[in-house]
Motif scaffolding. Structure first.
Motif: not given
Ligand code: FAD
Length: 402
Positions: A269-279
Motif C-alpha cells: 500500500i505504501a509503495a502505491d501511495t504518493d506523498i510529498d512528491g515521492g512514495k
C-alpha cells in the motif's frame, strides 16, 4: 548454524504453493478480499476446508493417530507461512482447534469415533458456549443450569457473544451442575446439537451492522433443552479442567505468519501511495514504524518457534498461550493502525455494499475498502478468548509465579 531449508523442505513448500494455486479458487478469493473480519459464506469456507481435508491437511496440529498429517516442525512452519502469505480463509476454530483436542484427551472412545472424523471433514460446524450475560472474564460465575435427570440433562439459560452460532450444528457448553463448594467445582462440559427443541439463536447486531456473510456474534437461548448424559465430556463437575485445557488451544496460535502477511500488505500500500512528491514507503518516519513492528514480529516468531518446537512431540502449550495471545493480538492491532495510516483518506468512505457484492465502483484503490472495517474488527482480538488484561493476570500467576 545452517538456517537454510533442505531440498525436501523446499519440495514441500512447492507442494503447498501448488495446492493453493489449484484450490484457492476465484470465488473464495473474491469473498476473502471483501471480508472485514475473515468470515466468508459458509459454503465457501466448507469448500476450502474440504479440499484441505482431502489432501490430509485440514488438521495440521492434530496427532497422527487421530488423522493429523505428521508434519515436522519445519513443515508446519512452511505450511503456516505459505497459507498466511496467500491470505487463504482462516480455519473456523471451534471444531478443529478447540473442541477436538478436548475430545481427544478427555472424551470416550465412542465420542472420539462419533465426533472427530466429522470435525476433520468439516461435515459439522461447532460454536463455543462459554460466556454468559454477566460471566465473561469471571467465567466461573456462569449460571446456565444442567439438571441431571438420570439418563439425560435438562438445560436452561443462555450463552452470549457466541461466534457463528447461526451456522453451527453443535455447541459445546459449560454448564452449572452443582452450586456446592468452589464455583469451579460445579461446572460440567456438555455437547449440544443446535437443532434440539428449545435452542434459539438471536443475532447481536454490532456497530458495523454485521450483515451476512460477516455477521459474527449471537446470543443462544436454552429453554428446557434435553440432551443425553453421554453428551457430557469426562466427569460431572470437572468441566473447569477441560475448559481450561481448551483455552490453551484457543489462545496458543501462531501469529507471526499472519503478521508478516499484514506487513507485506502495508508495504505494498505504501509503495502505491504518493506523498510529498515521492512514495510513502520511502518516507523515513513511515519506514521506521514498519521496521519497529517487524522487529517485534520477529521476536514474537522466535518465541512461537521455541514454544511450538517443544510441542512437536504432541503436548499442549500450557499457560504460555496467554503470552502468545497478548503479544499476537497487540501486534495485529498495531498492523491495522499502520495500514489505516498508509491508506490515508481512502479509509474513510465506508460503503457496505462494496464489501458484499455491488456494481458500484470502489472509492479509491480496491484494497482500501476493507482497511477501516478490518481495523475496527481487530479491536475485538484483545477481548475475545479472554481479555488481554486477564491474560496478564494468568501470566503473572501461572508463568512468572508472582
Ligand atoms: C467478537 C467476539 C467474539 C466472541 N466469541 C465468543 C464465543 O464464540 N464464545 C464465547 O463463549 N465467548 C465469546 N466472546 C466473549 C469473550 O470471551 C468475552 O467478551 C471476554 O471474555 C470478556 O468478557 P466480558 O465481555 O464479559 O467483559 P468483562 O469480563 O465484563 O470485562 C470488562 C473489562 O474489565 C476487564 N477486567 C475484567 N476482569 C479483570 C481482572 N480480573 N483484572 C483486570 N481487568 C479485568 C476486562 O479486561 C475488560 O476490559 C466473544 C467476544 C467478542 C468480542
Amino acid at each position: 548454524m545452517d538456517l537454510s531449508f533442505s531440498p525436501e523442505d523446499e519440495a514441500f513448500r512447492k507442494e503447498v504453493k501448488d495446492f493453493i494455486a489449484e484450490h484457492y479458487t476465484d470465488d473464495i478469493r473474491d469473498q476473502v478480499s471483501r471480508s472485514k473480519n475473515g468470515y466468508i459464506d459458509k459454503h465457501l469456507h466448507v469448500k476450502w476446508q474440504k479440499s484441505l481435508a482431502k489432501k490430509g491437511w485440514a488438521t495440521p496440529n492434530w496427532p497422527v493417530e487421530h488423522g493429523g498429517p505428521g508434519f515436522t516442525a519445519t513443515q508446519k512452519y512452511i505450511f503456516d507461512v505459505e497459507m498466511s502469505g496467500a491470505h487463504v480463509p482462516h480455519t473456523v476454530p471451534f471444531g478443529i482447534t478447540m473442541v477436538a483436542p478436548v475430545i481427544m484427551k478427555f472424551g470416550t472412545e465412542e465420542q472420539k469415533k462419533k465426533f472427530l472424523p466429522d470435525i476433520q471433514e468439516t461435515n459439522v460446524w461447532w460454536c463455543q458456549g462459554y460466556s454468559e450475560p454477566g460471566s465473561g472474564s469471571d467465567l466461573a460465575s456462569l449460571q446456565m443450569k444442567a439438571e441431571n435427570k438420570g439418563d439425560h440433562y435438562v438445560l436452561n439459560g443462555s450463552k452470549i457473544w457466541t461466534s457463528v452460532a447461526q451456522h453451527a450444528d453443535w455447541i459445546f457448553c459449560l454448564v452449572r451442575t452443582s452450586n456446592e463448594g468452589k464455583r469451579q467445582e460445579g461446572i460440567s462440559f456438555v455437547l449440544v446439537p443446535m437443532d434440539s427443541p428449545g435452542v434459539k439463536v438471536e443475532p447481536i447486531v454490532c456497530l458495523d451492522g454485521s450483515p451476512a456473510p460477516h455477521q459474527e456474534v449471537n446470543q443462544v437461548f436454552f429453554d428446557d433443552v434435553k440432551i443425553p448424559i453421554e453428551n457430557r465430556i469426562g466427569e460431572e463437575n470437572k468441566g473447569w479442567t477441560y475448559a481450561k485445557y481448551l483455552l490453551e488451544f484457543e489462545r496458543g496460535n501462531a501469529y507471526s505468519p499472519g503478521l508478516y502477511h499484514s506487513l507485506q500488505n502495508i508495504r505494498k500500500i505504501a509503495a502505491d501511495t504518493d506523498i510529498d512528491g515521492g512514495k510513502l514507503i520511502d518516507q523515513p518516519e513511515f519506514k521506521a514504524k514498519v521496521s519497529d513492528i517487524e522487529n517485534q514480529v520477529r521476536a514474537m516468531e522466535f518465541t512461537e518457534l521455541r514454544i511450538f518446537s517443544a510441542l512437536s512431540t504432541g503436548g499442549n502449550v500450557g499457560p504460555e498461550s496467554s503470552l502468545l495471545k497478548c503479544r499476537g493480538t497487540e501486534l495485529q492491532q498495531a498492523c491495522t493502525e499502520l495500514a489505516l495510516e498508509a491508506v490515508g483518506s481512502y479509509a474513510q468512505p465506508y460503503v457496505e455494499d462494496t464489501l458484499i457484492q455491488s456494481n458500484e465502483p470502489d472509492v479509491g484503490p480496491s484494497y482500501a475498502k476493507v482497511i477501516a472495517p478490518y481495523y475496527f474488527s481487530v479491536r475485538k482480538t484483545s477481548i475475545f478468548a479472554g481479555s488481554n488484561e486477564v491474560q496478564r493476570n494468568i501470566m503473572a500467576k501461572a508463568v512468572l509465579g508472582l
